[in-house]
Design a protein around this motif. Structure first.
Motif, PDB file in Angstrom:
ATOM      1  N   MET A   1      28.162  45.622  71.491  1.00 12.43           N
ATOM      2  CA  MET A   1      27.692  44.906  70.337  1.00 12.43           C
ATOM      3  C   MET A   1      28.849  44.756  69.352  1.00 12.43           C
ATOM      4  O   MET A   1      29.632  45.668  69.141  1.00 12.43           O
ATOM      5  N   LEU A   2      28.952  43.580  68.766  1.00 13.21           N
ATOM      6  CA  LEU A   2      29.955  43.290  67.747  1.00 13.21           C
ATOM      7  C   LEU A   2      29.236  43.171  66.417  1.00 13.21           C
ATOM      8  O   LEU A   2      28.267  42.425  66.295  1.00 13.21           O
ATOM      9  N   THR A   3      29.691  43.941  65.435  1.00 14.47           N
ATOM     10  CA  THR A   3      29.021  43.973  64.137  1.00 14.47           C
ATOM     11  C   THR A   3      30.006  43.679  63.021  1.00 14.47           C
ATOM     12  O   THR A   3      31.070  44.289  62.957  1.00 14.47           O
ATOM     13  N   LEU A   4      29.650  42.754  62.156  1.00 18.61           N
ATOM     14  CA  LEU A   4      30.390  42.498  60.926  1.00 18.61           C
ATOM     15  C   LEU A   4      29.549  43.055  59.798  1.00 18.61           C
ATOM     16  O   LEU A   4      28.367  42.740  59.687  1.00 18.61           O
ATOM     17  N   LYS A   5      30.145  43.911  58.988  1.00 20.51           N
ATOM     18  CA  LYS A   5      29.405  44.621  57.938  1.00 20.51           C
ATOM     19  C   LYS A   5      30.010  44.307  56.573  1.00 20.51           C
ATOM     20  O   LYS A   5      31.145  44.685  56.282  1.00 20.51           O
ATOM     21  N   ASP A   6      29.268  43.566  55.767  1.00 16.60           N
ATOM     22  CA  ASP A   6      29.636  43.253  54.387  1.00 16.60           C
ATOM     23  C   ASP A   6      31.049  42.676  54.279  1.00 16.60           C
ATOM     24  O   ASP A   6      31.881  43.134  53.497  1.00 16.60           O
ATOM     25  N   ILE A   7      31.320  41.640  55.082  1.00 14.73           N
ATOM     26  CA  ILE A   7      32.656  41.029  55.142  1.00 14.73           C
ATOM     27  C   ILE A   7      32.870  40.089  53.960  1.00 14.73           C
ATOM     28  O   ILE A   7      32.059  39.206  53.685  1.00 14.73           O
ATOM     29  N   HIS A   8      33.989  40.311  53.288  1.00 15.47           N
ATOM     30  CA  HIS A   8      34.446  39.435  52.215  1.00 15.47           C
ATOM     31  C   HIS A   8      35.845  38.968  52.583  1.00 15.47           C
ATOM     32  O   HIS A   8      36.637  39.726  53.143  1.00 15.47           O
ATOM     33  N   LYS A   9      36.148  37.710  52.263  1.00 13.11           N
ATOM     34  CA  LYS A   9      37.498  37.187  52.491  1.00 13.11           C
ATOM     35  C   LYS A   9      37.861  36.292  51.318  1.00 13.11           C
ATOM     36  O   LYS A   9      37.100  35.408  50.939  1.00 13.11           O
ATOM     37  N   GLU A  10      39.019  36.575  50.744  1.00  9.57           N
ATOM     38  CA  GLU A  10      39.544  35.766  49.650  1.00  9.57           C
ATOM     39  C   GLU A  10      40.931  35.273  50.026  1.00  9.57           C
ATOM     40  O   GLU A  10      41.687  35.978  50.700  1.00  9.57           O
ATOM     41  N   TYR A  11      41.253  34.059  49.582  1.00  5.82           N
ATOM     42  CA  TYR A  11      42.579  33.494  49.795  1.00  5.82           C
ATOM     43  C   TYR A  11      43.241  33.277  48.445  1.00  5.82           C
ATOM     44  O   TYR A  11      42.577  32.876  47.480  1.00  5.82           O
ATOM     45  N   PRO A  12      44.546  33.539  48.360  1.00  7.39           N
ATOM     46  CA  PRO A  12      45.243  33.310  47.098  1.00  7.39           C
ATOM     47  C   PRO A  12      45.313  31.813  46.781  1.00  7.39           C
ATOM     48  O   PRO A  12      45.486  30.991  47.671  1.00  7.39           O
ATOM     49  N   ALA A  13      45.152  31.493  45.505  1.00 10.92           N
ATOM     50  CA  ALA A  13      45.275  30.116  45.017  1.00 10.92           C
ATOM     51  C   ALA A  13      45.955  30.176  43.659  1.00 10.92           C
ATOM     52  O   ALA A  13      45.299  30.289  42.627  1.00 10.92           O
ATOM     53  N   GLY A  14      47.262  30.173  43.703  1.00  7.48           N
ATOM     54  CA  GLY A  14      48.017  30.329  42.460  1.00  7.48           C
ATOM     55  C   GLY A  14      47.852  31.732  41.922  1.00  7.48           C
ATOM     56  O   GLY A  14      48.077  32.715  42.624  1.00  7.48           O
ATOM     57  N   ASP A  15      47.409  31.839  40.679  1.00  7.57           N
ATOM     58  CA  ASP A  15      47.223  33.144  40.037  1.00  7.57           C
ATOM     59  C   ASP A  15      45.835  33.723  40.298  1.00  7.57           C
ATOM     60  O   ASP A  15      45.530  34.817  39.832  1.00  7.57           O
ATOM     61  N   THR A  16      44.987  33.000  41.000  1.00 11.40           N
ATOM     62  CA  THR A  16      43.625  33.469  41.257  1.00 11.40           C
ATOM     63  C   THR A  16      43.389  33.608  42.754  1.00 11.40           C
ATOM     64  O   THR A  16      44.275  33.356  43.557  1.00 11.40           O
ATOM     65  N   LYS A  17      42.187  34.022  43.092  1.00 16.31           N
ATOM     66  CA  LYS A  17      41.793  34.119  44.487  1.00 16.31           C
ATOM     67  C   LYS A  17      40.509  33.327  44.685  1.00 16.31           C
ATOM     68  O   LYS A  17      39.608  33.371  43.844  1.00 16.31           O
ATOM     69  N   VAL A  18      40.459  32.607  45.806  1.00 17.88           N
ATOM     70  CA  VAL A  18      39.286  31.789  46.117  1.00 17.88           C
ATOM     71  C   VAL A  18      38.488  32.497  47.205  1.00 17.88           C
ATOM     72  O   VAL A  18      39.025  32.800  48.273  1.00 17.88           O
ATOM     73  N   PRO A  19      37.212  32.773  46.948  1.00 18.97           N
ATOM     74  CA  PRO A  19      36.403  33.429  47.985  1.00 18.97           C
ATOM     75  C   PRO A  19      36.058  32.450  49.111  1.00 18.97           C
ATOM     76  O   PRO A  19      35.675  31.320  48.869  1.00 18.97           O
TER      77      PRO A  19
END
Length: 127
Positions: A1-19
């Motif tokens: 079984m493959l489980t993803l648990k509470d995955i968050h990913k953000e990418y940098p966008a200048g001085d901020t991060k984009v979810p």
């Protein structure tokens, strides 16, 4: 079984991060066929790239049969049976299929051994 648990990913966008992903949790069971559907930019490819190990989640965990593989490399995941097929195949100029199999095996194989690898996935007929 493959489980993803509470995955968050953000990418940098200048001085901020984009979810890109916020709190994704899902289980994929053995022998289960799953389709991931959604509009462009909703995170489908990001999820697949994280499962394969090409990207790491900003937070959250990825488990394979209960084992945390979040920090495992692409190679370690491949050795555990996780792979990724790109929509546009990568072109290797001057490299043969046998060369690619040798790279994957980590050693130079006899033609019969390379064919044995391919026959396991139905790509080479065995006598």
């Amino acid at each position: 079984m493959l489980t993803l648990k509470d995955i968050h990913k953000e990418y940098p966008a200048g001085d901020t991060k984009v979810p890109a992903l916020r709190g994704v949790s899902v289980e994929f069971r053995k022998n289960e066929f799953v389709s991931i559907l959604g509009p462009s930019g909703c995170g489908k490819t990001t999820i697949l790239r994280m499962i394969a190990g090409f990207e790491k989640p900003t937070s959250g965990k990825i488990y394979l049969n209960g084992e945390d593989i979040t920090e495992c490399s692409v190679t370690e995941r491949a050795n555990k049976g996780i792979s990724y097929a790109f929509q546009q195949p990568v072109r290797f100029k001057g490299i043969t299929v046998r060369d690619l199999i040798n790279i994957a095996a980590g050693k130079t194989l006899k033609i019969s051994d390379a064919c044995a690898y391919l026959s396991e996935v139905g790509m080479c007929a065995r006598d």
